[in-house]
Scaffold this motif. Structure first.
Motif, PDB file in Angstrom:
ATOM      1  N   GLN A  92       0.726  -1.154  -0.020  1.00  0.00           N
ATOM      2  CA  GLN A  92      -0.074   0.090  -0.009  1.00  0.00           C
ATOM      3  C   GLN A  92       0.674   1.227  -0.166  1.00  0.00           C
ATOM      4  N   HIS A  93       1.686   1.427   1.009  1.00  0.00           N
ATOM      5  CA  HIS A  93       2.481   2.746   1.039  1.00  0.00           C
ATOM      6  C   HIS A  93       3.554   2.781  -0.029  1.00  0.00           C
ATOM      7  N   THR A  94       4.034   1.775  -0.758  1.00  0.00           N
ATOM      8  CA  THR A  94       5.009   1.999  -1.679  1.00  0.00           C
ATOM      9  C   THR A  94       4.125   1.975  -3.276  1.00  0.00           C
ATOM     10  N   HIS A  95       2.843   1.811  -3.384  1.00  0.00           N
ATOM     11  CA  HIS A  95       1.975   2.015  -4.331  1.00  0.00           C
ATOM     12  C   HIS A  95       2.351   0.648  -5.329  1.00  0.00           C
ATOM     13  N   ASP A  96       3.004  -0.289  -4.517  1.00  0.00           N
ATOM     14  CA  ASP A  96       3.280  -1.506  -5.321  1.00  0.00           C
ATOM     15  C   ASP A  96       4.514  -1.159  -6.541  1.00  0.00           C
ATOM     16  N   LYS A  97       5.371  -0.145  -6.254  1.00  0.00           N
ATOM     17  CA  LYS A  97       6.068   0.283  -7.296  1.00  0.00           C
ATOM     18  C   LYS A  97       7.777   0.173  -7.154  1.00  0.00           C
ATOM     19  N   ALA A  98       8.465  -0.398  -7.859  1.00  0.00           N
ATOM     20  CA  ALA A  98       9.789  -0.300  -7.575  1.00  0.00           C
ATOM     21  C   ALA A  98      10.163   1.266  -7.663  1.00  0.00           C
ATOM     22  N   PRO A  99      11.334   1.796  -7.357  1.00  0.00           N
ATOM     23  CA  PRO A  99      12.284   1.179  -6.502  1.00  0.00           C
ATOM     24  C   PRO A  99      11.786   1.051  -4.942  1.00  0.00           C
TER      25      PRO A  99
END
Ligand SMILES: Cc1cc2nc3c(=O)[nH]c(=O)nc-3n(C[C@H](O)[C@H](O)[C@H](O)COP(=O)(O)OP(=O)(O)OC[C@H]3O[C@@H](n4cnc5c(N)ncnc54)[C@H](O)[C@@H]3O)c2cc1C
Ligand code: SF4
Lengths: 626, 157
Positions: free
Chosen positions: B60-67
């Motif tokens: 949730q808090h990385t919005h499912d995004k690398a890096p």
């Protein structure tokens, strides 16, 4: 059943026993076959055979270590050795597995005690021995000559190639010192070669023109497609329907197809003739071919003449009984167990005019020793041999995509024969198609390393594995072992199994003759890797079970599954257990079959040769019955 | 019931960055539910719920995004004494189909109620569906055979 006298009693339903049973029953003889393995493995009806085989397959999928015996039931009443039981031997016998290993090095091969025998998990490589392999003493001053030669065996090799269903392009077969008429004019194999792998193509290209030095001589190694007992495209030029007994000529003969239009039809699975008509690339031939495109001895047994064949499974032969005045065998004592692992059993005696032991080299030796049979030569159990396999592995520069196809489809035959055999062992080098699986346990060990040690996950992990696993190259250097008296199988009352039968006790070591070949072949491997730009990852850790040193270098060898030489064939009753007819010198109505008869090992995997010898033995039994 | 479905969704969602395979690819193995239940069965409901809560939070808090996602997976999962071993096991489950025993130290600290922690394939199908085979351009040895002669050319994919 106990009172009936059969023409022939056979012990063991592996390829040796199955060939004899098939040949004799088709010639009209009444045969009783005793098999130690489970009844379920003997099912030949469509449902039973399929169901049993699916059970084997399920065990394979679930097995953590997918070793040769992983799919097959290990029954306490007729145990099988397992390579997982092998450890370093430190002073006292290792009794952990079925074998009692006295060492100093552990015997590294196994076999399967189940209907169909060890061909259930063999690879299927089907090379003939070379002419010089039969005369090691005359040519190289090593070991012994056989009482027979290549020419004697040649017609039987053709029968064996028909029975197993060997796929091979004859014109591609070039071996050192093979002579001008190795295969005979116009000879073709039943099926065209199994396509060589993508790895092979890269390897052959990389090797092309490379000069290799060995003992001061220069060689240009070459590659040959490997003859294999697995189904491929039928060769329409192949003309034989099978092998049969010609009663008038008293001879076994290859029988041509009755009609010119007929062509060879690959023998499919025992549950469905249309399954497995081609190798489908399952890449699991050892330990199990899911579709039975690979030959196993159940196929031969299935084609025996049913009306003449009595099968007794779960029946462990324990002793042969000898008439002390004539030396003749009067019966085979057995124990029949009602279900797997049962402590109970029913005893009985099987009777025939002639007896054939086909329980494989180690079990045959055990039976003879337990019966005090074949004593004149003191050779029973001795001269145990195997190919000692030195592995070398590395990463190819480009992706070659291993872990696909049959285990090996190409070999380097260059060092199978030559004057170097005066000094050290010959070897054959199969190119392996299954990555580093054998030495390092790839691919799951690479996965674990990547995740646990390299801390990889996600795309990095996927890419790392994709690169590493698709570049893995593995070479075998399968080195010949000479017959030595001290490498032997014995028995002891101290070591009995679940139903009181002997376990094999094994003394085993590697001689300098073979160790020199480790050194020589490792040097050849180094030159090949350097010449092809292969990144070498080979290592021989000193804690491996079969670790040994030579000339200051450590080596690890592995067993090839080629269990050979415990009741060798020879020229006199003093120097051997059987004569050239495979008849025991000491007991006229006893024939021994299997790789135990082989006087030396050569560099070919033994099964084609033992199959050829089994046809010859069946012919001799038929002659003796007349 | 609802909790299970949500848990399964979370499990699949975190498995995507852990394995490097898409949600569809993971679903296509047919193993997601079995693996989810296997992990839950072995480490127990409490540990499983903890793990899923942390992973849901990361996603949730990385919005499912690398890096950011990669960093959080490393810091919160792989580097964690509690979640690291479980995470590694889940990765290997997807790739190979077998459960690896959690280390003794983990068991001592977090392993109350752990059942069936020995090394085993979840099922015959789990072996057959291992992602490792796709990763190397092959097929599981002994299954999904690609046909006569296929080994003599490079894999088509
Ligand atoms: C991993 C592996 C790979 C191999 N690959 C190859 C290869 O590529 N090429 C090759 O040429 N060879 C290969 N081999 C060797 C090959 O499998 C054997 O040479 C061959 O199967 C031996 O056949 P056999 O009939 O003599 O004995 P087996 O096949 O061992 O059969 C013996 C039979 O006797 C039965 N038996 C044993 N004891 C008793 C008893 N007391 N009473 C009743 N029955 C008994 C057993 O249950 C079994 O059915 C390989 C072996 C292994 C282990
Ligand atoms: S490659 Fe597959 S189909 Fe072919 S023989 Fe081996 S296991 Fe059977």
């Amino acid at each position: 059943m106990e009172n009936k006298e059969y023409d022939v009693v056979i012990v063991g339903s592996g390829i040796a026993g199955a060939i004899v049973a098939k040949t004799l029953t088709q010639a009209g003889k009444q045969v009783l076959l005793l098999e130690a393995g489970l009844e379920a493995g003997m099912a030949f009806d469509t449902d039973g055979a399929y169901k049993n085989y699916q059970e084997y397959l399920r065990s394979y999928y679930l097995a953590l270590a997918k070793v040769p015996n992983a799919p097959y039931p290990d029954v306490k009443d007729a145990e099988s050795p397992n390579v997982l039981d092998m450890t370093q031997i430190n002073g006292k016998p290792d009794t952990k597995g079925y074998f009692v290993q006295n060492g100093p090095l552990p015997f590294a091969s196994d076999y399967a005690r189940a209907a169909g025998g060890t061909t259930l998990h063999w690879l299927g490589t089907c090379l003939r021995m070379l002419p010089n392999d039969f005369k090691m003493h005359t040519e190289y001053g090593q070991a012994v000559d056989w009482p027979i030669d290549y020419e004697y065996l040649k017609p039987y090799y053709e029968m064996a190639e028909r029975e197993i269903g060997v796929s091979c392009d004859v014109q591609e077969q070039h071996y050192p010192n093979m002579g001008g008429d190795f295969f005979g004019k116009d000879y073709v194999f039943p099926m065209y070669k199994i396509p060589q792998s993508y790895i092979d193509k890269h390897f052959i290209e990389g090797l092309n023109g490379l000069k290799v030095s060995l003992n001061g001589d220069v060689y240009v190694p070459w590659c040959t497609s490997t003859p294999q007992g697995r189904n491929s495209t039928p060769n329409e030029k192949y003309r034989y329907a099978g092998t049969g007994w010609n009663a008038t000529k008293k001879k076994l003969e290859m029988q041509p197809f009755p009609k010119r239009s007929e062509v060879y039809e690959p023998v499919g699975a025992i549950w469905d003739p249309y399954a497995g008509q081609r190798c489908e690339g399952n890449a699991s031939c050892v330990p199990i071919c899911p579709v039975q495109a690979k030959y196993n001895a159940l196929k031969t047994l299935k084609s025996a003449k049913k009306e003449h064949l009595t099968l007794m499974s779960q029946t462990v032969a324990t002793e042969i009984q000898i008439d002390s005045s004539t030396g003749n065998i009067t019966g085979v004592a057995y124990k029949q167990y009602p279900q797997a692992d049962s402590k109970e059993y029913v005893s009985g005696i099987a009777k025939g005019k002639i007896y054939v032991l086909a329980a494989n080299a180690i079990e045959n030796a055990k039976l003879l020793l337990a019966s005090d049979a074949c004593k004149t030569s003191d050779q029973v159990g001795r001269n145990l041999m195997d190919h000692m396999v030195l592995l070398t592995w590395g990463l190819m520069k480009e992706k070659v995509f291993p872990f696909r196809g049959p285990g090996s489809t190409t070999n380097i035959p260059t060092f199978r024969d030559g004057s170097f055999r005066k000094q050290h062992a010959a070897w054959i080098s199969p190119i392996d198609n299954w990555g580093w699986g054998w030495p390092t346990g790839s691919p799951d060990t690479d996965l674990d390393h990547a995740v646990s040690t390299l801390n990889l996950f996600g795309n990095d992990l996927k890419n790392y594995l994709g690169d590493l696993l698709s570049r893995q190259l593995l070479l075998h250097f399968e080195c010949e072992q000479l017959p030595e008296k001290s490498n032997r199988v014995t028995i002891s009352k101290k070591y009995l199994d679940n139903i009181g039968n002997y376990r094999p006790v094994i003394d085993y070591n590697v001689s300098d003759y073979t160790k020199k070949a480790f050194k020589a072949s490792k040097s050849v491997s180094d030159q090949i890797f350097a010449g092809m730009g292969v990144q070498d990852f080979t290592s021989y850790p000193s804690n491996e079970p079969d670790y040994t040193t030579y000339d200051g270098q450590g080596y690890v060898f592995r067993g090839a599954g080629h269990v050979v030489g415990t009741h060798c064939m020879g020229t006199t009753a003093k120097n051997s257990v059987v004569n050239r007819d495979q008849q025991a010198w000491d007991h006229k109505n006893l024939f021994l079959v299997g790789a135990g008869n082989m006087a030396t090992l050569g560099t070919s995997n033994p099964t084609l040769t033992l199959a050829a010898l089994s046809f010859a033995a069946a012919e001799n039994v038929l002659k003796a019955l007349k | 019931m609802e909790k299970t479905t949500a848990g399964l969704d979370n499990f699949i969602a975190i498995s995507v960055p852990l394995t490097g395979y898409s949600r569809v690819a993971l679903l296509a193995t047919g193993m997601a539910t079995d693996y989810y239940h296997a992990v839950r069965r072995i480490i127990g409901d409490d540990r499983m719920d903890d793990f899923l809560a942390v992973t849901a939070d990361i996603l949730q808090h990385t919005h499912d995004k690398a890096p950011a996602l990669d960093r959080e997976i490393r810091q919160q999962l792989l580097a964690s004494l509690q979640y690291g071993p479980v995470t590694r096991n889940i990765i290997q489950l997807w790739y190979w189909g077998a459960w690896l025993p959690l280390p003794d130290a983990w068991i001592a600290k977090y392993g109350k109620g752990v059942k069936g922690n020995e090394n085993h394939f979840i099922s015959p199908a789990a072996y057959q569906q291992g992602l490792i085979w796709q990763a190397m351009g092959s097929h599981p040895e002994g299954s999904k055979q690609p046909g006569f002669g296929s080994w003599s050319i490079a894999p088509l994919s």
